[in-house]
Write a protein that holds these residues in place. Sequence first.
Motif, PDB file in Angstrom:
ATOM      1  N   PRO A 188       1.347   7.518 -13.966  1.00 41.04           N
ATOM      2  CA  PRO A 188       1.361   8.096 -12.613  1.00 41.04           C
ATOM      3  C   PRO A 188       1.851   7.098 -11.564  1.00 41.04           C
ATOM      4  O   PRO A 188       2.629   7.467 -10.674  1.00 41.04           O
ATOM      5  N   ALA A 189       1.437   5.834 -11.694  1.00 42.73           N
ATOM      6  CA  ALA A 189       1.853   4.825 -10.713  1.00 42.73           C
ATOM      7  C   ALA A 189       3.373   4.630 -10.753  1.00 42.73           C
ATOM      8  O   ALA A 189       4.039   4.624  -9.711  1.00 42.73           O
ATOM      9  N   ILE A 190       3.940   4.513 -11.971  1.00 38.80           N
ATOM     10  CA  ILE A 190       5.388   4.281 -12.076  1.00 38.80           C
ATOM     11  C   ILE A 190       6.157   5.508 -11.602  1.00 38.80           C
ATOM     12  O   ILE A 190       7.096   5.418 -10.810  1.00 38.80           O
ATOM     13  N   PHE A 191       5.733   6.673 -12.078  1.00 36.05           N
ATOM     14  CA  PHE A 191       6.456   7.900 -11.769  1.00 36.05           C
ATOM     15  C   PHE A 191       6.499   8.147 -10.264  1.00 36.05           C
ATOM     16  O   PHE A 191       7.562   8.400  -9.684  1.00 36.05           O
ATOM     17  N   LEU A 192       5.334   8.042  -9.610  1.00 37.92           N
ATOM     18  CA  LEU A 192       5.293   8.318  -8.169  1.00 37.92           C
ATOM     19  C   LEU A 192       5.968   7.199  -7.378  1.00 37.92           C
ATOM     20  O   LEU A 192       6.593   7.458  -6.347  1.00 37.92           O
ATOM     21  N   ALA A 193       5.862   5.958  -7.857  1.00 36.13           N
ATOM     22  CA  ALA A 193       6.554   4.862  -7.161  1.00 36.13           C
ATOM     23  C   ALA A 193       8.065   5.100  -7.185  1.00 36.13           C
ATOM     24  O   ALA A 193       8.759   4.843  -6.198  1.00 36.13           O
ATOM     25  N   LEU A 194       8.577   5.641  -8.300  1.00 37.00           N
ATOM     26  CA  LEU A 194      10.019   5.849  -8.417  1.00 37.00           C
ATOM     27  C   LEU A 194      10.507   7.050  -7.629  1.00 37.00           C
ATOM     28  O   LEU A 194      11.596   7.032  -7.072  1.00 37.00           O
ATOM     29  N   PHE A 195       9.694   8.131  -7.598  1.00 37.18           N
ATOM     30  CA  PHE A 195      10.246   9.394  -7.115  1.00 37.18           C
ATOM     31  C   PHE A 195       9.587   9.959  -5.867  1.00 37.18           C
ATOM     32  O   PHE A 195      10.017  10.976  -5.355  1.00 37.18           O
ATOM     33  N   TRP A 196       8.514   9.370  -5.374  1.00 36.07           N
ATOM     34  CA  TRP A 196       7.829   9.984  -4.234  1.00 36.07           C
ATOM     35  C   TRP A 196       7.699   8.984  -3.093  1.00 36.07           C
ATOM     36  O   TRP A 196       7.011   7.975  -3.206  1.00 36.07           O
ATOM     37  N   ARG A 197       8.366   9.308  -1.996  1.00 34.21           N
ATOM     38  CA  ARG A 197       8.342   8.447  -0.822  1.00 34.21           C
ATOM     39  C   ARG A 197       6.919   8.242  -0.302  1.00 34.21           C
ATOM     40  O   ARG A 197       6.565   7.175   0.202  1.00 34.21           O
ATOM     41  N   GLY A 198       6.086   9.284  -0.422  1.00 33.85           N
ATOM     42  CA  GLY A 198       4.762   9.256   0.202  1.00 33.85           C
ATOM     43  C   GLY A 198       3.739   8.339  -0.469  1.00 33.85           C
ATOM     44  O   GLY A 198       2.653   8.122   0.068  1.00 33.85           O
ATOM     45  N   LEU A 199       4.065   7.790  -1.649  1.00 34.18           N
ATOM     46  CA  LEU A 199       3.074   6.967  -2.363  1.00 34.18           C
ATOM     47  C   LEU A 199       2.730   5.709  -1.564  1.00 34.18           C
ATOM     48  O   LEU A 199       3.612   5.009  -1.076  1.00 34.18           O
ATOM     49  N   THR A 200       1.408   5.433  -1.451  1.00 36.80           N
ATOM     50  CA  THR A 200       0.982   4.198  -0.796  1.00 36.80           C
ATOM     51  C   THR A 200       0.191   3.346  -1.781  1.00 36.80           C
ATOM     52  O   THR A 200      -0.245   3.828  -2.826  1.00 36.80           O
ATOM     53  N   THR A 201       0.022   2.071  -1.421  1.00 38.21           N
ATOM     54  CA  THR A 201      -0.705   1.150  -2.289  1.00 38.21           C
ATOM     55  C   THR A 201      -2.115   1.668  -2.563  1.00 38.21           C
ATOM     56  O   THR A 201      -2.571   1.692  -3.708  1.00 38.21           O
ATOM     57  N   ARG A 202      -2.791   2.100  -1.466  1.00 37.83           N
ATOM     58  CA  ARG A 202      -4.165   2.568  -1.628  1.00 37.83           C
ATOM     59  C   ARG A 202      -4.232   3.754  -2.592  1.00 37.83           C
ATOM     60  O   ARG A 202      -5.097   3.818  -3.459  1.00 37.83           O
ATOM     61  N   GLY A 203      -3.278   4.682  -2.456  1.00 35.69           N
ATOM     62  CA  GLY A 203      -3.241   5.846  -3.340  1.00 35.69           C
ATOM     63  C   GLY A 203      -3.025   5.445  -4.786  1.00 35.69           C
ATOM     64  O   GLY A 203      -3.704   5.950  -5.697  1.00 35.69           O
TER      65      GLY A 203
END
Lengths: 98, 519
Positions: free
Chosen positions: B421-436
Motif C-alpha cells: 500500500p505504501a509503494i502503490f499510493l506513493a507512486l500513484f496518489w498525490r494525496g498520500l502523506t507521511t502520516r497516512g
Amino acid sequence: MGGETELLKDPEFQRLLVRRSRWRWGLSGLLIGAYLVWGIGGIYFAEAYAAPFMGIALPWGMAVGFLIIAMSIVLSMVYVRVVNRLEADEALEQDKHR
Amino acid sequence: MIGGGTNVTAIVVFVAFVSLSLFITWWAAKKTHSAGEFYTAGGKITGFQNGLALAGDFMSAATFLGLTGLAFIGGADAMLYTVAITVSWAFILFAFADRMRNLGRYTFADVVAFRLQPERMRVLAAAGTLTVAIPYLIAQMVGAGSLIETLFNIPYLGAVLIVGTLMTIYVVFGGMLATTWVQVTKAVLLLAGGTVLLVLVLSKFGFSIDSLFRSASDAHPRGKGIFQPGVLYSDPISVVSLGLAFICGTAGLPHVLMRFFTVPDARQARRSIGYAVVIIGYFQAAIMIVGIGAIALLIGQPEYVDDAGRISGGVNMVSIYLSRLVGGEIFFGLIAAVAFATILAVVAGILLSASAAVAHDFYARVIRKGDISDDAEVRVSRIATVIIGAIAIGMSVLFKNVNVAVLSTIALAIAASVNFPAIFLALFWRGLTTRGAVAGGVTGLVVVIVLVVLSPTVWVNVLGNKVAIFPYAYPTLFSVAAAFAVTILVSVADNSARAQIDRAAYSAQLVRSETGENS
C-alpha cells in the motif's frame, strides 16, 4: 520547482502520461479481471469446469487457466515492446527539439 | 536417501554447484567495492540476466516442490495458485517496473522516501523489510533443513548450518553481483531440470494430453472429481484473498523490488520483468502438467503413496519421487541437488535485502542521516549480513518444528499489507502523506498478525482450538483493505505542514518517475 511544472503543463507530456496509464491499467485490469472471473466462476460452475475440453480429457477450467497464463505472457511481451518503443521515439523527438 | 544409500549424482551435482557458486563469489568480490556495487551490482546487470534472476528469486523450493505437491492433492484447484502467480508478475511489470526504477537507487525505501518525510518512511520500510525477510528466511531454511535431511542423510543442524553459512559467504563477499549470478545459475538449472521432468512425464503418455488427464482421473479415487474446483477453496472471498496475497504480496517483497535497481534504466527494468513473466508463466504451466502427471503415475505405488493417498515424507516430496520414477536414480539425484541449489540462491537474495534495510535505510540514512562514507556503509552492510545470517541460523535451529506454511503466509501477507500500500499510493496518489503512510503500514502489520493468529492455520492447527475465529487461511483481503483505508483516511485528514510538502512534491516525483530525468 519550475522545470517539472512546466513539463507537466506540456500537452505532449500529458498525452504521454495518458497513453502510458491506459496501457498500465488496461492490461492490469484485463488480467486481474480474467483471474477473478475464472477463479470465482469455478466455485459456481464446478461441473462445467471439469467437462472435457474439445473432446480431449483436459478439463475446461484448466484449459482456460492455461489460456490466462499464455495471455499474461503474450501481453507482457507486447507491453514491453510497445512501451519501450514509445519511450525510444520520445527520446528521439526530444533530441530533435534540442 | 529415501530407501537408504547415498545418491552419488546428487552429491556430485551439488558439490559442483557449490564450487561454481563460490567461484562466482570470488570473482564478484573483486568487483564489489562501493555501496552501489554491493547493493545493486552497480546497475550493470542486463535485462535478460535480471529476468532470469527475478524468476529465480520467485521460483523457490516452495513454488517448485510445494506447487507440484499442491497439484497432486488438489488437482485443478492448484491452478488457482499458478494463474494468480503469473498474473501477479504481469501486474508488477505494468504497474511498478518503470516508475520504481526511475525513482529508486538501492531499496524500495528510496521510492517511498522520495517525497515523503525520509527518516520516518525509511524506518517504516526497514521494518516492513525485516518483518517480511526474517520469517521468509526462517521458512526457507527450516524447509531446506528437513528436505536435505531426507534427501542427503545430513542431520538437520548440519543442513541448516551449510545453507546459512553459504548464503552469508555469497552476500558478504560478493554482494548483489554474486547473488545475481548464483540466482541465474540456479534458474537455468531449475528450468532445465523442470523441462526434462516435463518431457519425461509426457513421454510416459506418448505425449498425449488426452491420455495424461485420462490416466490421472482413472488413477485417483475421486475420479473426474479432481478436475472440479472446490477442494482447497470453496468461496469467492478465498479466491479474491489468494489473488491479492500473490498480486500485492509479490509486488511488496523487498528482495524482488531490490532487483529493479540492478539494471541501468527503466527500459531494461521493463525488459527484465517481461522476461521474468515469460519464464515464470512457462514454469507454472509446466508444474501443473507435472502435478497431474504425478497423480497418474504415483498413485498405486506403495513405495511412495500409502493406501489413504498420503505421500510418504510429505507433499513436498512429490516432484522428487516423480523424477525418480520417470528418470531413474541419476535424474533423481539431479533434481534433488537442484532443489538444494534453489534454496541456497533464494535465501541469499532475501539476506541481502534484509542487510540493505538495516545498513542503508536504517543506519546510514536514519541514524547517520546520510553522513557516512561509501566504504563505511559497505562495511556496516557486511557486518549486518553476518549478524542477520547468524540470527536466521539460530532461529531455524530453535524453531525446527515451526509450521513453514504459516510463516510463508505471514511473510507474504505482511509484504502485501505493509509494503505494497505504501509503494502503490506513493507512486500513484498525490494525496498520500507521511502520516497516512505510517498509520496504514502499522495497521496492515497489526491486522495481519491478529488475523493469522485467529485463522484456522494457527488457532486450530497450532493452538488446538476447535473452531477458528477468523475462517479464512489468507488474511490478505482484510489486511490490505484495512491498510489502504487507514492510509487514505489519515492522509485526507492530515493538515500538518509536512502534508503540504508531501502533496506538493508529487509533481516533481511524477516527472522523474516517468522520464527518469532529474528535474
